[in-house]
Motif scaffolding. Structure first.
Motif, short mmCIF file in Angstrom:
data_model
loop_
_atom_site.label_atom_id
_atom_site.label_comp_id
_atom_site.label_asym_id
_atom_site.label_seq_id
_atom_site.Cartn_x
_atom_site.Cartn_y
_atom_site.Cartn_z
N ALA A 79 4.22 13.89 -4.56
CA ALA A 79 4.60 13.89 -5.98
C ALA A 79 3.82 12.83 -6.75
O ALA A 79 3.38 13.05 -7.89
CB ALA A 79 6.10 13.67 -6.12
N LEU A 80 3.62 11.68 -6.10
CA LEU A 80 2.84 10.61 -6.72
C LEU A 80 1.38 11.04 -6.88
O LEU A 80 0.77 10.80 -7.93
CB LEU A 80 2.94 9.35 -5.85
N MET A 103 -3.84 4.27 -3.63
CA MET A 103 -4.08 5.63 -4.09
C MET A 103 -4.94 5.73 -5.36
O MET A 103 -5.90 6.51 -5.39
CB MET A 103 -2.73 6.34 -4.31
N PRO A 104 -4.67 4.97 -6.41
CA PRO A 104 -5.44 5.16 -7.65
C PRO A 104 -6.87 4.63 -7.54
O PRO A 104 -7.12 3.66 -6.82
CB PRO A 104 -4.66 4.34 -8.70
N ARG A 105 -7.77 5.23 -8.26
CA ARG A 105 -9.19 4.85 -8.17
C ARG A 105 -9.43 3.42 -8.70
O ARG A 105 -10.35 2.74 -8.26
CB ARG A 105 -10.06 5.85 -8.93
N LEU A 106 -8.59 2.97 -9.65
CA LEU A 106 -8.75 1.62 -10.20
C LEU A 106 -7.81 0.61 -9.54
O LEU A 106 -7.77 -0.56 -9.93
CB LEU A 106 -8.51 1.63 -11.72
N GLY A 107 -7.06 1.07 -8.55
CA GLY A 107 -6.20 0.17 -7.81
C GLY A 107 -4.79 0.05 -8.38
O GLY A 107 -4.39 0.79 -9.28
N THR A 108 -4.06 -0.91 -7.84
CA THR A 108 -2.69 -1.19 -8.26
C THR A 108 -2.58 -2.69 -8.51
O THR A 108 -2.97 -3.49 -7.67
CB THR A 108 -1.68 -0.79 -7.16
N PHE A 109 -2.06 -3.05 -9.69
CA PHE A 109 -1.85 -4.48 -9.90
C PHE A 109 -0.38 -4.79 -10.14
O PHE A 109 0.40 -3.94 -10.57
CB PHE A 109 -2.75 -5.05 -11.02
N ASN A 110 -0.02 -6.02 -9.82
CA ASN A 110 1.36 -6.49 -9.89
C ASN A 110 1.46 -7.62 -10.90
O ASN A 110 0.54 -8.43 -11.03
CB ASN A 110 1.78 -6.98 -8.49
N LEU A 111 2.58 -7.68 -11.61
CA LEU A 111 2.90 -8.84 -12.44
C LEU A 111 3.91 -9.68 -11.67
O LEU A 111 4.99 -9.20 -11.33
CB LEU A 111 3.51 -8.39 -13.78
N HIS A 112 3.54 -10.92 -11.39
CA HIS A 112 4.41 -11.81 -10.61
C HIS A 112 4.79 -13.01 -11.46
O HIS A 112 3.93 -13.58 -12.14
CB HIS A 112 3.69 -12.27 -9.33
N ALA A 113 6.06 -13.42 -11.38
CA ALA A 113 6.57 -14.48 -12.25
C ALA A 113 6.37 -15.87 -11.67
O ALA A 113 7.32 -16.65 -11.51
CB ALA A 113 8.04 -14.23 -12.57
N SER A 114 5.14 -16.18 -11.31
CA SER A 114 4.78 -17.53 -10.89
C SER A 114 3.28 -17.70 -11.07
O SER A 114 2.57 -16.74 -11.37
CB SER A 114 5.16 -17.80 -9.43
#
Length: 323
Positions: A79-80, A103-114
């Motif tokens: 589904a993703l 999976m995505p061609r541009l990658g996956t980024f995370n927002l981290h609170a530190s």
């Protein structure tokens, strides 16, 4: 350069902290093609299923939604894939398997609170305040195999005031986070990202972890200096709240949650945990180098009250003590 309206974004998040960045993307005209959040959980006395804040917002915006139990489930992964994301964004969600983050061609980024690499883990805001830090911030970074260790894209720093509790810092970072997420997407779109490996970043002092906080974590140790106890309490206020056991003269024990305090540095001969009060306006609890003045607290089954309000309805004497 691809336009933001054409970039297919999948967003992953669950709590209030994650709603602001999603809102900024939607209201900023970015193409959010799907949202992933935690399954509904029973809550409250009636154990009714409760939607996550991210789900509530996604439904209000008519965004496609997935709530997988297992992130490696074949039906979910397919589904993703069907959403054909160019980029995935994660804010306060779960650890992702490689089949998802890669999976995505541009990658996956995370927002981290530190300010990574400082405070990797589930509760970075709490631990920064608990440890008495005077600065914190937010970081966007690309996901990789080890949690919170990927290459850093951007960071924003903010001061922590001595009077800030974790709720205040949380809300400041949440608002800044929404802006940083859209700025990070724009940087990726314009091919202006030069990610920095965390091991190359300058860190002042030792690296501190930010593990998940449990009820036992929140128990106050009165055999500590005033400053450490003060920071501990504000680092857990308003939620999940620091607590201590109040021992009554007959030996009965009740749990007291403490939300607001003041530092009273003063030499004394009292055993840490000794409670001093006039029964009307103040409660002071002995620490190793002074007292913690209690300003707001809560007893079981009662609402949060100012100290003078509680003392009007609860007879508290110096025969009581903190365990």
């Amino acid at each position: 350069m691809m336009k933001k309206e054409d970039l297919r974004i999948v967003y992953m998040g669950t709590p209030d902290f994650a709603v602001e960045a999603l809102r900024c993307l939607v209201e900023g005209g970015y193409n959010v093609v799907g949202v992933i959040t935690m399954p509904d959980k029973p809550a409250g006395r009636g154990h009714k299923l409760q939607f996550s804040p991210v789900k509530q917002y996604a439904l209000e915006q008519n965004l496609p939604l997935l709530q997988p139990e297992k992130l490696k489930d074949e039906a979910f992964v397919q589904a993703l894939r069907d959403w054909k994301a160019d980029l995935q964004i994660v804010v306060a969600f779960r650890m992702l398997p490689e089949v998802v983050w890669n999976m995505p061609r541009l990658g996956t980024f995370n927002l981290h609170a530190s300010l990574l690499p400082q405070y990797r883990g589930a509760a970075p805001i709490n631990w920064a305040v608990i440890n008495g830090d005077t600065e914190t911030g937010i970081t966007t970074f690309f996901l990789c195999h080890e949690i919170d260790t990927g290459e850093v894209i951007q960071q924003v720093r903010i001061p922590i005031a001595d009077t800030d509790n974790v709720g205040i810092v949380h809300d400041k970072l949440m608002m800044l986070g929404g802006k940083l997420v859209t700025e990070t997407v724009d940087a990726i779109l314009s091919d202006a990202v030069k990610p920095i490996p965390q091991e190359e970043m300058v860190v002042v002092g030792e690296l501190r972890p930010a593990p998940k906080i449990f009820k036992e974590t929140c128990c106050i140790d009165w055999n500590q200096p005033v400053k450490r106890i003060y920071d501990f309490i504000r680092g857990l206020s308003p939620y999940p709240a620091a607590w201590s056991e109040l021992v009554q003269p007959d030996g009965e024990v009740v749990v007291m949650k403490i939300f607001e305090t003041e530092k009273i540095i003063k030499s004394h001969q009292f055993t840490p945990g000794t409670l001093l009060t006039d029964g009307k306006s103040y409660i002071h609890i002995a620490a190793t180098d002074g007292f913690i003045g209690i300003h707001a607290l809560q007893l079981p089954g009662k609402k949060r009250l100012r100290t003078d309000e509680l003392l009007r309805g609860f007879r508290l004497t110096e025969e009581f003590r903190m365990a």
